[in-house]
Scaffold this motif. Sequence first.
Motif, PDB file in Angstrom:
ATOM      1  N   ARG A  85       0.814  -1.222   0.000  1.00 49.84           N
ATOM      2  CA  ARG A  85       0.000   0.000   0.000  1.00 49.84           C
ATOM      3  C   ARG A  85       0.845   1.269   0.000  1.00 49.84           C
ATOM      4  O   ARG A  85       0.587   2.196  -0.783  1.00 49.84           O
ATOM      5  CB  ARG A  85      -0.944  -0.011   1.208  1.00 49.84           C
ATOM      6  N   LEU A  86       1.863   1.354   0.863  1.00 53.55           N
ATOM      7  CA  LEU A  86       2.703   2.551   0.891  1.00 53.55           C
ATOM      8  C   LEU A  86       3.503   2.691  -0.397  1.00 53.55           C
ATOM      9  O   LEU A  86       3.763   3.814  -0.854  1.00 53.55           O
ATOM     10  CB  LEU A  86       3.648   2.507   2.096  1.00 53.55           C
ATOM     11  N   CYS A  87       3.897   1.555  -0.982  1.00 54.88           N
ATOM     12  CA  CYS A  87       4.629   1.619  -2.253  1.00 54.88           C
ATOM     13  C   CYS A  87       3.745   2.213  -3.347  1.00 54.88           C
ATOM     14  O   CYS A  87       4.189   3.078  -4.123  1.00 54.88           O
ATOM     15  CB  CYS A  87       5.088   0.215  -2.661  1.00 54.88           C
ATOM     16  N   VAL A  88       2.494   1.759  -3.404  1.00 53.71           N
ATOM     17  CA  VAL A  88       1.565   2.277  -4.412  1.00 53.71           C
ATOM     18  C   VAL A  88       1.275   3.744  -4.156  1.00 53.71           C
ATOM     19  O   VAL A  88       1.251   4.581  -5.085  1.00 53.71           O
ATOM     20  CB  VAL A  88       0.259   1.455  -4.418  1.00 53.71           C
ATOM     21  N   LEU A  89       1.063   4.118  -2.886  1.00 55.63           N
ATOM     22  CA  LEU A  89       0.808   5.520  -2.542  1.00 55.63           C
ATOM     23  C   LEU A  89       2.002   6.391  -2.922  1.00 55.63           C
ATOM     24  O   LEU A  89       1.838   7.512  -3.434  1.00 55.63           O
ATOM     25  CB  LEU A  89       0.507   5.649  -1.049  1.00 55.63           C
ATOM     26  N   SER A  90       3.205   5.877  -2.682  1.00 53.12           N
ATOM     27  CA  SER A  90       4.417   6.619  -3.053  1.00 53.12           C
ATOM     28  C   SER A  90       4.465   6.865  -4.558  1.00 53.12           C
ATOM     29  O   SER A  90       4.778   7.988  -5.011  1.00 53.12           O
ATOM     30  CB  SER A  90       5.657   5.838  -2.611  1.00 53.12           C
ATOM     31  N   ASP A  91       4.122   5.835  -5.332  1.00 51.49           N
ATOM     32  CA  ASP A  91       4.135   5.995  -6.789  1.00 51.49           C
ATOM     33  C   ASP A  91       3.068   6.988  -7.250  1.00 51.49           C
ATOM     34  O   ASP A  91       3.283   7.779  -8.185  1.00 51.49           O
ATOM     35  CB  ASP A  91       3.915   4.630  -7.461  1.00 51.49           C
ATOM     36  N   VAL A  92       1.912   6.963  -6.606  1.00 54.46           N
ATOM     37  CA  VAL A  92       0.842   7.895  -6.968  1.00 54.46           C
ATOM     38  C   VAL A  92       1.260   9.333  -6.661  1.00 54.46           C
ATOM     39  O   VAL A  92       1.092  10.249  -7.481  1.00 54.46           O
ATOM     40  CB  VAL A  92      -0.471   7.535  -6.237  1.00 54.46           C
ATOM     41  N   ILE A  93       1.813   9.554  -5.450  1.00 55.40           N
ATOM     42  CA  ILE A  93       2.242  10.901  -5.055  1.00 55.40           C
ATOM     43  C   ILE A  93       3.341  11.415  -5.971  1.00 55.40           C
ATOM     44  O   ILE A  93       3.395  12.599  -6.313  1.00 55.40           O
ATOM     45  CB  ILE A  93       2.701  10.895  -3.582  1.00 55.40           C
ATOM     46  N   ASN A  94       4.232  10.515  -6.384  1.00 61.66           N
ATOM     47  CA  ASN A  94       5.330  10.904  -7.269  1.00 61.66           C
ATOM     48  C   ASN A  94       4.938  10.837  -8.747  1.00 61.66           C
ATOM     49  O   ASN A  94       5.810  10.881  -9.620  1.00 61.66           O
ATOM     50  CB  ASN A  94       6.545  10.008  -7.012  1.00 61.66           C
ATOM     51  N   GLU A  95       3.620  10.719  -8.989  1.00 62.04           N
ATOM     52  CA  GLU A  95       3.036  10.782 -10.336  1.00 62.04           C
ATOM     53  C   GLU A  95       3.596   9.729 -11.290  1.00 62.04           C
ATOM     54  O   GLU A  95       3.774   9.966 -12.476  1.00 62.04           O
ATOM     55  CB  GLU A  95       3.237  12.185 -10.921  1.00 62.04           C
ATOM     56  N   LYS A  96       3.851   8.564 -10.751  1.00 63.13           N
ATOM     57  CA  LYS A  96       4.258   7.453 -11.605  1.00 63.13           C
ATOM     58  C   LYS A  96       3.009   6.804 -12.170  1.00 63.13           C
ATOM     59  O   LYS A  96       2.016   6.633 -11.447  1.00 63.13           O
ATOM     60  CB  LYS A  96       5.083   6.437 -10.805  1.00 63.13           C
ATOM     61  N   SER A  97       3.015   6.436 -13.420  1.00 61.33           N
ATOM     62  CA  SER A  97       1.832   5.839 -14.026  1.00 61.33           C
ATOM     63  C   SER A  97       1.530   4.482 -13.404  1.00 61.33           C
ATOM     64  O   SER A  97       2.421   3.820 -12.848  1.00 61.33           O
ATOM     65  CB  SER A  97       2.028   5.675 -15.539  1.00 61.33           C
ATOM     66  N   THR A  98       0.257   4.068 -13.515  1.00 58.78           N
ATOM     67  CA  THR A  98      -0.150   2.775 -12.959  1.00 58.78           C
ATOM     68  C   THR A  98       0.631   1.642 -13.597  1.00 58.78           C
ATOM     69  O   THR A  98       1.065   0.701 -12.912  1.00 58.78           O
ATOM     70  CB  THR A  98      -1.666   2.552 -13.176  1.00 58.78           C
ATOM     71  N   GLU A  99       0.826   1.716 -14.916  1.00 62.65           N
ATOM     72  CA  GLU A  99       1.548   0.662 -15.628  1.00 62.65           C
ATOM     73  C   GLU A  99       2.996   0.583 -15.164  1.00 62.65           C
ATOM     74  O   GLU A  99       3.542  -0.500 -14.944  1.00 62.65           O
ATOM     75  CB  GLU A  99       1.487   0.909 -17.142  1.00 62.65           C
ATOM     76  N   LYS A 100       3.635   1.762 -15.045  1.00 64.55           N
ATOM     77  CA  LYS A 100       5.028   1.800 -14.594  1.00 64.55           C
ATOM     78  C   LYS A 100       5.143   1.318 -13.151  1.00 64.55           C
ATOM     79  O   LYS A 100       6.099   0.612 -12.778  1.00 64.55           O
ATOM     80  CB  LYS A 100       5.549   3.231 -14.706  1.00 64.55           C
ATOM     81  N   SER A 101       4.177   1.652 -12.304  1.00 67.68           N
ATOM     82  CA  SER A 101       4.195   1.273 -10.897  1.00 67.68           C
ATOM     83  C   SER A 101       4.159  -0.241 -10.722  1.00 67.68           C
ATOM     84  O   SER A 101       4.993  -0.822 -10.014  1.00 67.68           O
ATOM     85  CB  SER A 101       3.017   1.911 -10.161  1.00 67.68           C
ATOM     86  N   ILE A 102       3.188  -0.898 -11.370  1.00 67.73           N
ATOM     87  CA  ILE A 102       3.086  -2.349 -11.200  1.00 67.73           C
ATOM     88  C   ILE A 102       4.276  -3.057 -11.835  1.00 67.73           C
ATOM     89  O   ILE A 102       4.747  -4.088 -11.343  1.00 67.73           O
ATOM     90  CB  ILE A 102       1.751  -2.891 -11.773  1.00 67.73           C
ATOM     91  N   LYS A 103       4.815  -2.482 -12.923  1.00 70.59           N
ATOM     92  CA  LYS A 103       5.984  -3.074 -13.564  1.00 70.59           C
ATOM     93  C   LYS A 103       7.194  -3.032 -12.626  1.00 70.59           C
ATOM     94  O   LYS A 103       7.921  -4.033 -12.471  1.00 70.59           O
ATOM     95  CB  LYS A 103       6.302  -2.330 -14.861  1.00 70.59           C
ATOM     96  N   ASP A 104       7.410  -1.896 -11.970  1.00 74.80           N
ATOM     97  CA  ASP A 104       8.538  -1.769 -11.043  1.00 74.80           C
ATOM     98  C   ASP A 104       8.368  -2.662  -9.822  1.00 74.80           C
ATOM     99  O   ASP A 104       9.331  -3.264  -9.337  1.00 74.80           O
ATOM    100  CB  ASP A 104       8.689  -0.313 -10.594  1.00 74.80           C
ATOM    101  N   LEU A 105       7.140  -2.726  -9.287  1.00 74.31           N
ATOM    102  CA  LEU A 105       6.891  -3.571  -8.118  1.00 74.31           C
ATOM    103  C   LEU A 105       7.116  -5.044  -8.440  1.00 74.31           C
ATOM    104  O   LEU A 105       7.655  -5.802  -7.625  1.00 74.31           O
ATOM    105  CB  LEU A 105       5.466  -3.358  -7.604  1.00 74.31           C
ATOM    106  N   ARG A 106       6.700  -5.465  -9.610  1.00 72.45           N
ATOM    107  CA  ARG A 106       6.902  -6.865  -9.992  1.00 72.45           C
ATOM    108  C   ARG A 106       8.369  -7.178 -10.242  1.00 72.45           C
ATOM    109  O   ARG A 106       8.817  -8.293  -9.993  1.00 72.45           O
ATOM    110  CB  ARG A 106       6.052  -7.185 -11.228  1.00 72.45           C
TER     111      ARG A 106
END
Length: 475
Positions: A85-106
């Motif tokens: 959850r905090l990782c996703v929130l961090s990506d949202v706050i830093n304006e990372k796209s949803t696609e880029k976020s899940i790609k980096d997390l995986r």
Amino acid sequence: MAEIPPNIPIDLRTLIFYNIYQQKTIEKSYENYEKLCSATGKQPFSFEKFENLFHLCSKESLSRQAFMNKKNSRSYLIFRDLDIRLCVLSDVINEKSTEKSIKDLRKAFGKETIEKDDHDYWSERFQNSSPPFNLLTFSDLPIEIVMRFVERFDIAEIRQLRNVSHGLQKILDEEVKPPCKKIQINIRDRGFFVEYRDDFYLEMKIEAVEKKERERKEEIKVEDVAILFKEVSPELKNPKLRLNFLFIDLVYDYSTVSGHWAWNSHPEFNEARQKRIDDFKGFLVSMNHKIHSTFLTMTASNVEDVTTVLRCLKSGILRKITLTIEQKSKSTLNIDEMAATDQWKQAKHVTINKLISSSIEHFYHFDTFDIRVQEISIEEIVKLVDALSKSPDFTACTIYKRNCLDTEALKRTLNLENRDSLQTYPIPNSNLFINFVSGIKITQGEEDPCSLTFCEIKLNRNWRKKRECSLKYPK
């Protein structure tokens, strides 16, 4: 190596591992962490505490990476307890796209570990909401509601729930009675396995096997001990655990040499095995409560290990003890120290599958017992008969004697009437009967020695029930 404190939230640990994967400095990571605390309305840790945690996570990450490199595997396979959850929130706050976020997390934690539905839910929720963001989860429900849910779950499902949050983990480990009724723990030279069962057919096994001998020459590892304690501790440390059966196996492995069973005497295996058993006993002794189990079936290499385990069980609850001592030598067992424990004194049934040399008086209080002795005198048998005849709960006992017994002298001493050698003799001035068909068998009431004993009937009945259950619920 210092361990990460268990009270650190899982979502913060996951965030730090994510930052490490992205090669963020401590300063950048803490700056990002402060933004997240502001967005969620939480008070942040001090920089010093965060820095210490960051270093611990970095060391663990490097250690895991080195281990996985030896296995030629991706490092993310070792991350099991995650909260993104905090990782996703961090990506949202830093304006990372949803696609880029899940790609980096995986990439950081593994495709199989990060579920798209879970990621998309939190991503959409944060994007469509305004601070402070609400991170409440299942564990934040009232404890009464949580317990209603989890009491319906099996042991495997509860294990999965423990990874949701530290708060829920605490509830599960202290407030909820584990559903398992049987636990079997085997510690051997090359590894261990733990098995959980409920009253019916549920089964969950956890297994770890040591490296093969040729691989062990480089380095002897005992990390699986820590894994074992982590796996069995949630249930055994839970004061609400109510077991019917506890099976513990602490013996050496056997190998076949020229068609005969022989002890595995490789010094590396013996050293690792002894270390594992000593650590396991230390783990049991360290618990702040006694294990609640009605039956104990234990195989061990010596009486000392059995005594240690007995003292960790709740006296008065433990009713039946079944012991197999697998010693290399043909020497008999001295059970004096074991017999001095409250657990032994308050148990009602015991079976020992090894010759003993201690006094027969240790067995006077049992309702039933089955033992093997090197020697027993006629005088000791007379005292035993007198004690058992005064016991209101005694049912039956069998004593196997290694050396021949002068049955004729015993018959004369007990004033037994002349009967056929296969018959059961009533003992005068008592409610007891004795026969010599298989050792010395004393019962309350006459029993046909050619018929099945009560224990044999019960074993057969249990075997049939187990067979029917396996047919009804195949694995």
